[in-house]
Design a protein around this motif. Structure first.
Motif, PDB file in Angstrom:
ATOM      1  N   SER A   1       0.765  -1.198  -0.060  1.00 48.76           N
ATOM      2  CA  SER A   1       0.085  -0.121   0.201  1.00 48.76           C
ATOM      3  C   SER A   1       0.675   1.172   0.111  1.00 48.76           C
ATOM      4  N   GLY A   2       0.536   2.241  -0.855  1.00 49.89           N
ATOM      5  CA  GLY A   2       1.021   3.404  -0.755  1.00 49.89           C
ATOM      6  C   GLY A   2       0.667   4.326   0.291  1.00 49.89           C
ATOM      7  N   SER A   3       0.012   3.851   1.298  1.00 50.50           N
ATOM      8  CA  SER A   3      -0.825   4.821   2.537  1.00 50.50           C
ATOM      9  C   SER A   3       0.771   5.433   3.227  1.00 50.50           C
ATOM     10  N   VAL A   4       0.347   6.688   3.398  1.00 53.03           N
ATOM     11  CA  VAL A   4       1.626   7.229   4.402  1.00 53.03           C
ATOM     12  C   VAL A   4       1.794   6.732   5.466  1.00 53.03           C
ATOM     13  N   GLU A  51       0.862   7.117  -3.362  1.00 53.16           N
ATOM     14  CA  GLU A  51       0.726   7.808  -2.020  1.00 53.16           C
ATOM     15  C   GLU A  51      -0.261   8.961  -2.248  1.00 53.16           C
ATOM     16  N   VAL A  52      -0.634   9.272  -3.455  1.00 51.61           N
ATOM     17  CA  VAL A  52      -1.779  10.413  -3.654  1.00 51.61           C
ATOM     18  C   VAL A  52      -2.923   9.452  -4.103  1.00 51.61           C
ATOM     19  N   ALA A  53      -2.897   8.434  -4.669  1.00 50.26           N
ATOM     20  CA  ALA A  53      -4.092   7.592  -5.286  1.00 50.26           C
ATOM     21  C   ALA A  53      -4.858   7.118  -4.087  1.00 50.26           C
ATOM     22  N   GLU A  54      -4.294   7.131  -2.855  1.00 47.39           N
ATOM     23  CA  GLU A  54      -4.950   6.740  -1.706  1.00 47.39           C
ATOM     24  C   GLU A  54      -3.994   7.418  -0.732  1.00 47.39           C
ATOM     25  N   PHE A  55      -4.720   8.203   0.452  1.00 44.74           N
ATOM     26  CA  PHE A  55      -4.107   8.886   1.444  1.00 44.74           C
ATOM     27  C   PHE A  55      -4.929   8.899   2.704  1.00 44.74           C
ATOM     28  N   ARG A  56      -4.050   8.992   3.783  1.00 48.59           N
ATOM     29  CA  ARG A  56      -4.688   9.050   5.144  1.00 48.59           C
ATOM     30  C   ARG A  56      -4.282  10.033   6.033  1.00 48.59           C
ATOM     31  N   ASN A  57      -4.680  10.379   7.059  1.00 53.94           N
ATOM     32  CA  ASN A  57      -4.072  11.238   7.852  1.00 53.94           C
ATOM     33  C   ASN A  57      -3.610  10.510   9.148  1.00 53.94           C
ATOM     34  N   GLY A  58      -2.769  11.219   9.828  1.00 50.53           N
ATOM     35  CA  GLY A  58      -1.966  10.538  10.864  1.00 50.53           C
ATOM     36  C   GLY A  58      -3.130  10.002  12.238  1.00 50.53           C
ATOM     37  N   ALA A  59      -3.933  11.016  12.351  1.00 51.71           N
ATOM     38  CA  ALA A  59      -4.911  10.223  13.412  1.00 51.71           C
ATOM     39  C   ALA A  59      -5.895   9.147  12.940  1.00 51.71           C
ATOM     40  N   ASN A 255     -10.375  22.591   1.658  1.00 49.16           N
ATOM     41  CA  ASN A 255     -10.891  21.695   2.445  1.00 49.16           C
ATOM     42  C   ASN A 255      -9.643  20.558   2.786  1.00 49.16           C
ATOM     43  N   LEU A 256      -8.823  20.171   1.917  1.00 53.93           N
ATOM     44  CA  LEU A 256      -7.865  19.187   2.148  1.00 53.93           C
ATOM     45  C   LEU A 256      -7.002  19.549   3.741  1.00 53.93           C
ATOM     46  N   PRO A 257      -6.521  20.742   3.917  1.00 46.68           N
ATOM     47  CA  PRO A 257      -5.624  21.017   4.735  1.00 46.68           C
ATOM     48  C   PRO A 257      -6.373  20.858   6.093  1.00 46.68           C
ATOM     49  N   ARG A 258      -7.649  20.902   5.959  1.00 41.91           N
ATOM     50  CA  ARG A 258      -8.411  20.979   7.350  1.00 41.91           C
ATOM     51  C   ARG A 258      -8.658  19.225   7.720  1.00 41.91           C
ATOM     52  N   MET A 259      -8.420  18.460   6.846  1.00 41.70           N
ATOM     53  CA  MET A 259      -8.934  17.190   6.625  1.00 41.70           C
ATOM     54  C   MET A 259      -7.421  16.181   7.095  1.00 41.70           C
ATOM     55  N   PHE A 260      -6.663  16.586   6.468  1.00 40.00           N
ATOM     56  CA  PHE A 260      -5.124  15.723   6.290  1.00 40.00           C
ATOM     57  C   PHE A 260      -4.027  16.455   6.872  1.00 40.00           C
ATOM     58  N   ASP A 261      -2.967  15.905   7.251  1.00 34.78           N
ATOM     59  CA  ASP A 261      -1.683  16.282   7.584  1.00 34.78           C
ATOM     60  C   ASP A 261      -1.124  17.204   6.598  1.00 34.78           C
ATOM     61  N   PRO A 262      -0.432  18.285   6.798  1.00 34.78           N
ATOM     62  CA  PRO A 262       0.266  19.233   5.811  1.00 34.78           C
ATOM     63  C   PRO A 262       0.762  18.486   4.719  1.00 34.78           C
ATOM     64  N   ASP A 263       1.688  17.446   5.156  1.00 39.39           N
ATOM     65  CA  ASP A 263       2.666  16.722   4.006  1.00 39.39           C
ATOM     66  C   ASP A 263       1.589  16.233   3.151  1.00 39.39           C
ATOM     67  N   VAL A 264       0.568  15.462   3.748  1.00 43.35           N
ATOM     68  CA  VAL A 264      -0.545  14.591   2.709  1.00 43.35           C
ATOM     69  C   VAL A 264      -0.948  15.632   1.775  1.00 43.35           C
ATOM     70  N   SER A 265      -1.807  16.710   2.720  1.00 42.31           N
ATOM     71  CA  SER A 265      -2.599  17.346   1.597  1.00 42.31           C
ATOM     72  C   SER A 265      -1.619  18.371   0.792  1.00 42.31           C
ATOM     73  N   SER A 266      -0.413  18.796   1.177  1.00 43.70           N
ATOM     74  CA  SER A 266       0.254  19.534   0.217  1.00 43.70           C
ATOM     75  C   SER A 266       0.778  18.552  -1.113  1.00 43.70           C
ATOM     76  N   ARG A 267       0.748  17.220  -0.825  1.00 38.84           N
ATOM     77  CA  ARG A 267       1.166  16.387  -1.902  1.00 38.84           C
ATOM     78  C   ARG A 267      -0.105  16.395  -2.900  1.00 38.84           C
ATOM     79  N   VAL A 268      -1.182  15.911  -2.236  1.00 34.11           N
ATOM     80  CA  VAL A 268      -2.506  15.855  -2.891  1.00 34.11           C
ATOM     81  C   VAL A 268      -2.797  17.202  -3.862  1.00 34.11           C
ATOM     82  N   ILE A 269      -2.710  18.212  -3.133  1.00 37.14           N
ATOM     83  CA  ILE A 269      -2.964  19.565  -3.601  1.00 37.14           C
ATOM     84  C   ILE A 269      -1.922  19.787  -5.112  1.00 37.14           C
ATOM     85  N   ALA A 270      -0.564  19.443  -4.784  1.00 34.80           N
ATOM     86  CA  ALA A 270       0.410  19.815  -5.670  1.00 34.80           C
ATOM     87  C   ALA A 270      -0.150  18.673  -7.085  1.00 34.80           C
ATOM     88  N   GLU A 271      -0.545  17.468  -7.011  1.00 35.55           N
ATOM     89  CA  GLU A 271      -1.158  16.595  -7.975  1.00 35.55           C
ATOM     90  C   GLU A 271      -2.191  17.295  -8.599  1.00 35.55           C
TER      91      GLU A 271
END
Lengths: 281, 281
Positions: A1-4, A51-59, A255-271
């Motif tokens: 899995s590419g999950s963070v 890691e962008v096809a599927e992503f999660r937050n730390g919590a 929306n993304l930065p409110r739901m996911f950790d900064p590194d995750v959301s910025s990767r997704v947003i970049a994509e």
């Protein structure tokens, strides 16, 4: 899995749980299948890193997915983007599902756009539109071709006539301005205990309207190249670029930065920015 | 009297009867007074011939008035138009009142537009907007300046929150496209016997919203000249021209011939075209 989170064994099982099944997510997936079947080789294979096809937050309370397929060279397709976000909140969960098929500058035909935002089991915001690419007040012939001749307003009427539907107004005046005059912009609220009615509406009238809109788009927009004067095309590209960057700004990137950790959301947003072809503001 | 029927003694008395007093007509007149007081010498004296300033149909069931004042040379005002139509129909009467203040090409600031269409004593359609003159999807700064900073959406919200208000959608997709995202487009329906509620709403919330919109327009648009590049100004003029000719086509030129004899309506329409600066299609 590419999950963070794949390397954090403690929460891995829970955080690997797939997004829950939802009538609205299923509906979006069916639409996407239909579009893919019809567009065939005009869509290149999916091009997002794992890691962008599927992503999660730390919590462990939020999970998302993103798929982007670019159009093949010579086609009218710029990209097809599907995304899905699920985030548990104290009183339930927020689910946001998007399906966008954007065209490139070989045509001035509208983009296809569907967004479903479900804040609880009994209410959902629906944004469903063929997004115009011209200044409609200057181009009545464009209105006629894509919005009148296709009788798109009938679809809007059918949804707005639902007893559960109320008009939805985006807080963003820009988003309102970018939509067509036949856009389906409603909030569907089935009231307490209305979960089964919601399912019926989603699988019934809403799925039907979405399919018809997609079909109209596939039939009248997806294959359509347009003769344009150079100035016209330049204007359209500038306008498209503005719509793309503003909608990213208003929508996903807020929306993304409110739901996911900064590194995750910025990767997704970049994509997403890459797909939209817009740079960071 | 300049009435077209002044020479027909039999029906003259009845047909000379003025338009009945209506709360909505009174409201439009008060607004017009306010605008005239503020614009002062920037408005030239009224310039419509007597037979157009007030007109009737042969059957004696319809009466109308039109006033057009051009802007004075060097001002930003193109024209201010007030019109009022009253037509008896089998079950009552139709009353249409318009107040338009359009700006010229020295500025890109929005036009002021109010239209009230009352089909019976208990229901009315309200169209109240600062009509944008730019392609909003390309010009977020224009949205910000004229629609966000002025908090126009608050006015729309207040009216739409009225229990008697429902969203009104023009049949014309073009009209919908020409309006701003904060346009007040509602149908107010007070139900059977709701004539006194209607009066209250008209003299209360609606009059307040209309006054505030006019005040915002007077403060931020009416005096405002704009620096524009030549291409920008040309684009705006083309767009304005399209909006003007389409709105004439959709609106007055479709209503007037149904209410008035052909010679009367064509005289009135010719005068409106002159004000709008558009030729017959």
């Amino acid at each position: 899995s590419g999950s963070v989170l794949a390397s954090a064994p403690g929460v891995a099982a829970a955080s690997r749980a797939p997004e829950p099944e939802l009538a609205h997510r299923e509906m979006a997936r069916e639409l996407a299948y239909h579009a893919e079947a019809r567009l065939g080789a005009r869509l290149l294979p999916s091009a997002v890193p794992a890691e962008v096809a599927e992503f999660r937050n730390g919590a462990g309370n939020a999970v998302g997915s993103l798929d982007v397929r670019r159009g093949s060279p010579g086609s009218t397709i710029d990209f097809m983007l599907q995304s899905s976000l699920h985030c548990k909140v104290p009183n339930g969960a927020i689910d946001i599902t998007s399906l966008l098929i954007f065209l490139n500058a070989s045509t001035d035909a509208p983009h296809f756009l569907m967004e479903l935002i479900q804040g609880n089991p009994t209410s959902i915001v629906v944004i469903l539109d063929l997004l115009p690419r011209k200044d409609l007040a200057l181009h009545p012939e464009y209105i006629e071709k894509y919005y009148e001749n296709t009788q798109l307003d009938r679809q809007r009427e059918k949804i707005e006539e639902l007893p559960q539907a109320r008009p939805y107004r985006s807080q963003s005046l820009f988003v309102r301005s970018a939509c067509s005059p036949t856009a389906i912009l409603v909030s569907i609220d089935c009231g307490q205990g209305g979960g089964s009615i919601m399912d019926e509406v989603l699988r019934g009238q809403l799925a039907t309207a979405a399919k018809e809109l997609l079909q109209i788009w596939l039939d009248t927009c997806a294959d359509h190249t347009s003769k344009m004067e150079e100035g016209e095309r330049e204007y359209m590209i500038k306008r498209d670029q503005m719509v793309r960057s503003k909608s990213i700004e208003v929508d996903l990137t807020s929306n993304l930065p409110r739901m996911f950790d900064p590194d995750v959301s910025s990767r997704v947003i970049a994509e997403i920015r890459k797909a939209f072809g817009v740079q960071e503001a």
